[in-house]
Motif scaffolding. Structure first.
Motif, PDB file in Angstrom:
ATOM      1  N   THR A  17       5.615   9.368   3.493  1.00 32.67           N
ATOM      2  CA  THR A  17       5.090   8.761   2.279  1.00 32.67           C
ATOM      3  C   THR A  17       4.279   7.506   2.574  1.00 32.67           C
ATOM      4  O   THR A  17       4.455   6.854   3.600  1.00 32.67           O
ATOM      5  N   CYS A  18       3.413   7.157   1.641  1.00 32.57           N
ATOM      6  CA  CYS A  18       2.618   5.934   1.707  1.00 32.57           C
ATOM      7  C   CYS A  18       3.539   4.747   1.407  1.00 32.57           C
ATOM      8  O   CYS A  18       4.304   4.768   0.442  1.00 32.57           O
ATOM      9  N   GLY A  19       3.454   3.723   2.237  1.00 35.22           N
ATOM     10  CA  GLY A  19       4.274   2.536   2.031  1.00 35.22           C
ATOM     11  C   GLY A  19       3.851   1.714   0.821  1.00 35.22           C
ATOM     12  O   GLY A  19       4.640   0.927   0.302  1.00 35.22           O
ATOM     13  N   LYS A  20       2.604   1.881   0.351  1.00 33.41           N
ATOM     14  CA  LYS A  20       2.126   1.125  -0.806  1.00 33.41           C
ATOM     15  C   LYS A  20       2.515   1.768  -2.128  1.00 33.41           C
ATOM     16  O   LYS A  20       3.020   1.106  -3.017  1.00 33.41           O
ATOM     17  N   CYS A  21       2.257   3.076  -2.255  1.00 31.25           N
ATOM     18  CA  CYS A  21       2.487   3.731  -3.554  1.00 31.25           C
ATOM     19  C   CYS A  21       3.654   4.719  -3.544  1.00 31.25           C
ATOM     20  O   CYS A  21       4.062   5.186  -4.597  1.00 31.25           O
ATOM     21  N   GLY A  22       4.156   5.077  -2.362  1.00 26.91           N
ATOM     22  CA  GLY A  22       5.289   5.985  -2.270  1.00 26.91           C
ATOM     23  C   GLY A  22       4.961   7.458  -2.392  1.00 26.91           C
ATOM     24  O   GLY A  22       5.840   8.301  -2.323  1.00 26.91           O
ATOM     25  N   CYS A  43      -3.090   8.997   2.465  1.00 28.67           N
ATOM     26  CA  CYS A  43      -2.583   8.740   1.120  1.00 28.67           C
ATOM     27  C   CYS A  43      -3.537   9.383   0.118  1.00 28.67           C
ATOM     28  O   CYS A  43      -4.751   9.186   0.206  1.00 28.67           O
ATOM     29  N   HIS A  47      -5.033   4.761   0.046  1.00 32.15           N
ATOM     30  CA  HIS A  47      -4.483   3.552   0.667  1.00 32.15           C
ATOM     31  C   HIS A  47      -4.585   3.553   2.186  1.00 32.15           C
ATOM     32  O   HIS A  47      -4.231   2.574   2.821  1.00 32.15           O
TER      33      HIS A  47
END
Length: 64
Positions: A17-22, A43, A47
């Motif tokens: 998963t993306c660490g910014k938006c999940g 992402c 991202h």
């Protein structure tokens, strides 16, 4: 969701998963300056992206 697997040993990686938006990362490819294709996970919201995982000294593959 991208599911990467090693064609040599069969090890697989599921959800990344993306660490910014999940959101789950999706599979994509990019071309290098010398024309080679590189597999990446990116992402879906833009991202960023990372090179695909490696196993047994080679890129893991992803069926899209």
């Amino acid at each position: 969701m991208a599911l990467y697997s090693c064609p040599k040993c069969g090890m697989s990686i599921g959800l990344m998963t993306c660490g910014k938006c999940g959101k789950p990362l999706v599979h994509d490819t990019i071309k290098t300056a010398d024309g080679k294709t590189v597999h990446v996970s990116k992402c879906p919201d833009g991202h960023g992206k990372v090179k695909s995982p490696m196993c047994c000294g080679q890129d893991m593959t992803c069926t899209v």
